[in-house]
Structure formats: structure tokens, C-alpha cells
Design a protein around this motif. Structure first.
Motif, short mmCIF file in Angstrom:
data_model
loop_
_atom_site.label_atom_id
_atom_site.label_comp_id
_atom_site.label_asym_id
_atom_site.label_seq_id
_atom_site.Cartn_x
_atom_site.Cartn_y
_atom_site.Cartn_z
N GLY A 43 0.81 -1.22 0.00
CA GLY A 43 0.00 0.00 0.00
C GLY A 43 0.84 1.26 0.00
N ASP A 44 2.09 1.16 0.47
CA ASP A 44 3.09 2.22 0.45
C ASP A 44 3.00 3.22 1.59
N ALA A 45 2.21 2.93 2.63
CA ALA A 45 2.19 3.82 3.79
C ALA A 45 3.02 3.27 4.93
N ILE A 46 3.21 1.94 4.96
CA ILE A 46 4.02 1.35 6.01
C ILE A 46 5.20 0.61 5.38
N LYS A 47 6.31 0.62 6.09
CA LYS A 47 7.56 -0.01 5.63
C LYS A 47 8.18 -0.76 6.79
N SER A 48 9.13 -1.61 6.46
CA SER A 48 9.93 -2.33 7.47
C SER A 48 9.07 -3.10 8.46
N VAL A 49 8.10 -3.84 7.96
CA VAL A 49 7.20 -4.61 8.80
C VAL A 49 7.92 -5.84 9.35
N THR A 50 7.86 -5.99 10.67
CA THR A 50 8.43 -7.17 11.31
C THR A 50 7.45 -7.69 12.35
N LYS A 51 7.45 -9.01 12.53
CA LYS A 51 6.57 -9.63 13.52
C LYS A 51 7.18 -9.44 14.89
N GLY A 52 6.40 -8.88 15.81
CA GLY A 52 6.86 -8.65 17.17
C GLY A 52 6.30 -9.67 18.12
N ASP A 53 6.16 -9.29 19.38
CA ASP A 53 5.65 -10.18 20.42
C ASP A 53 4.12 -10.19 20.45
N ASP A 54 3.55 -11.30 20.92
CA ASP A 54 2.11 -11.42 21.14
C ASP A 54 1.28 -11.08 19.90
N ASN A 55 1.73 -11.49 18.73
CA ASN A 55 1.03 -11.25 17.46
C ASN A 55 0.93 -9.78 17.06
N TRP A 56 1.77 -8.94 17.61
CA TRP A 56 1.86 -7.54 17.18
C TRP A 56 2.88 -7.44 16.07
N TRP A 57 2.62 -6.58 15.12
CA TRP A 57 3.54 -6.30 14.01
C TRP A 57 4.07 -4.88 14.20
N ASP A 58 5.37 -4.69 14.04
CA ASP A 58 6.01 -3.37 14.17
C ASP A 58 6.38 -2.87 12.78
N PHE A 59 6.32 -1.55 12.59
CA PHE A 59 6.64 -0.98 11.27
C PHE A 59 6.86 0.52 11.38
N ASP A 60 7.30 1.10 10.28
CA ASP A 60 7.41 2.55 10.14
C ASP A 60 6.24 3.01 9.27
N HIS A 61 5.48 3.98 9.77
CA HIS A 61 4.31 4.50 9.06
C HIS A 61 4.62 5.88 8.50
N GLY A 78 -14.71 -13.81 7.45
CA GLY A 78 -14.01 -12.77 6.69
C GLY A 78 -13.62 -11.58 7.55
N ILE A 79 -13.38 -11.80 8.83
CA ILE A 79 -13.06 -10.71 9.76
C ILE A 79 -11.56 -10.56 9.90
N LEU A 80 -11.08 -9.33 9.71
CA LEU A 80 -9.67 -8.99 9.90
C LEU A 80 -9.53 -7.73 10.74
N ASP A 81 -10.30 -7.64 11.81
CA ASP A 81 -10.25 -6.46 12.67
C ASP A 81 -8.83 -6.29 13.20
N HIS A 82 -8.45 -5.03 13.41
CA HIS A 82 -7.12 -4.80 13.97
C HIS A 82 -7.05 -3.54 14.81
N GLN A 83 -6.05 -3.56 15.68
CA GLN A 83 -5.70 -2.39 16.47
C GLN A 83 -4.44 -1.81 15.84
N PHE A 84 -4.41 -0.51 15.70
CA PHE A 84 -3.25 0.19 15.18
C PHE A 84 -2.84 1.22 16.21
N VAL A 85 -1.58 1.19 16.60
CA VAL A 85 -1.06 2.15 17.56
C VAL A 85 0.10 2.88 16.90
N GLY A 86 0.02 4.20 16.86
CA GLY A 86 1.09 4.99 16.28
C GLY A 86 0.78 6.47 16.37
#
Length: 142
Positions: A43-61, A78-86
């Protein structure tokens, strides 16, 4: 003498924005694509995605800087709900991927997070349309 005082509680509702992507790809394929947060880099808004702890993904937005996301998938519905913190904000995003004839429709329902006015909320999500277009183009070419 009795005085009747009626108290009316007004519940403030949060502003909601819904983004939609309809595509000629089966719902299962689109669901699998978005289940892997690494694919969201397309999508080009997030980069450097890595899998973190407890099923959280870390990235640069691109807007929020360092961010984290946790996806809660329920394939059967078909549910893909998510929490985004940034950027000092926490977003709850409700995502659905549903069959639509030969293809599928994906919807993202955004509720305005605390810390943003309605105008700021709308401004923050303007760039999301670009992400959706990039994902759609990529998926259609596969």
C-alpha cells in the motif's frame, strides 16, 4: 409539590469513515493477502514490517512514524479487525472481506480515535485511498 426533572444523557457518537475495495479476486485470496501484515507494505504507507511479540507487528508508518498493529482474524466470517497504535493514537479498525459474485468486497470501518477532531480524522485517512488503490492493483495483477 413535586417537581419532575427529566435528565437526558446525550451520548456523543464518534465519526465513522468506511473505505471499500471491490475486486475480481475471491474472498479467500484477499483474506489471506491481508492476514499477512507484511503484504500491507504494498500500500506504500508502512515499511519495514516485522513480527513482534504477542502477534503484534512493528513498522514505520509514513504519517504516524513508528507503529504497531495486531490483527484479529476470523476466517469463517471474513473478519480482519485490527488495532493500530502509532503517532500517540490508538485506532480500532473493523475489516470485512466478503464474497461478491466472482470476486470480493473488502471494507475498512474506521472509528475516530481519541485525540483527533473530526476534521483531523478525515485528513488522516485521505492517504488510505492510495493504499487501497495500490493493494487492488497488485492483487489484480496476480
Amino acid at each position: 409539590m413535586f417537581i419532575l426533572v427529566e435528565v437526558i444523557e446525550v451520548m456523543m457518537r464518534r465519526q465513522v469513515l468506511v473505505k471499500v475495495m471491490t475486486i475480481n479476486k475471491p474472498a479467500d485470496e484477499v483474506f489471506e493477502f491481508f492476514s499477512d501484515v507484511k503484504n500491507m507494505e504494498i500500500g506504500d504507507a508502512i515499511k519495514s514490517v516485522t513480527k513482534g511479540d504477542d502477534n503484534w507487528w512493528d513498522f514505520d508508518h509514513a504519517v504516524a512514524g513508528k507503529g504497531r498493529m495486531k490483527v484479529i482474524p476470523v476466517h469463517d466470517f471474513g473478519i480482519l479487525d485490527h488495532q493500530f497504535v502509532g503517532g500517540g493514537l490508538e485506532w480500532k479498525v473493523y475489516v470485512r472481506v466478503v464474497p461478491n459474485e466472482e470476486g470480493s468486497t473488502t471494507t475498512w470501518t474506521f472509528l475516530r480515535p481519541d485525540g483527533l477532531t473530526d476534521d483531523q480524522f478525515q485528513e488522516q485517512l485521505k492517504g488510505f485511498d492510495v493504499e487501497v488503490n495500490n493493494w487492488k492493483k497488485y492483487l489484480e495483477e496476480q
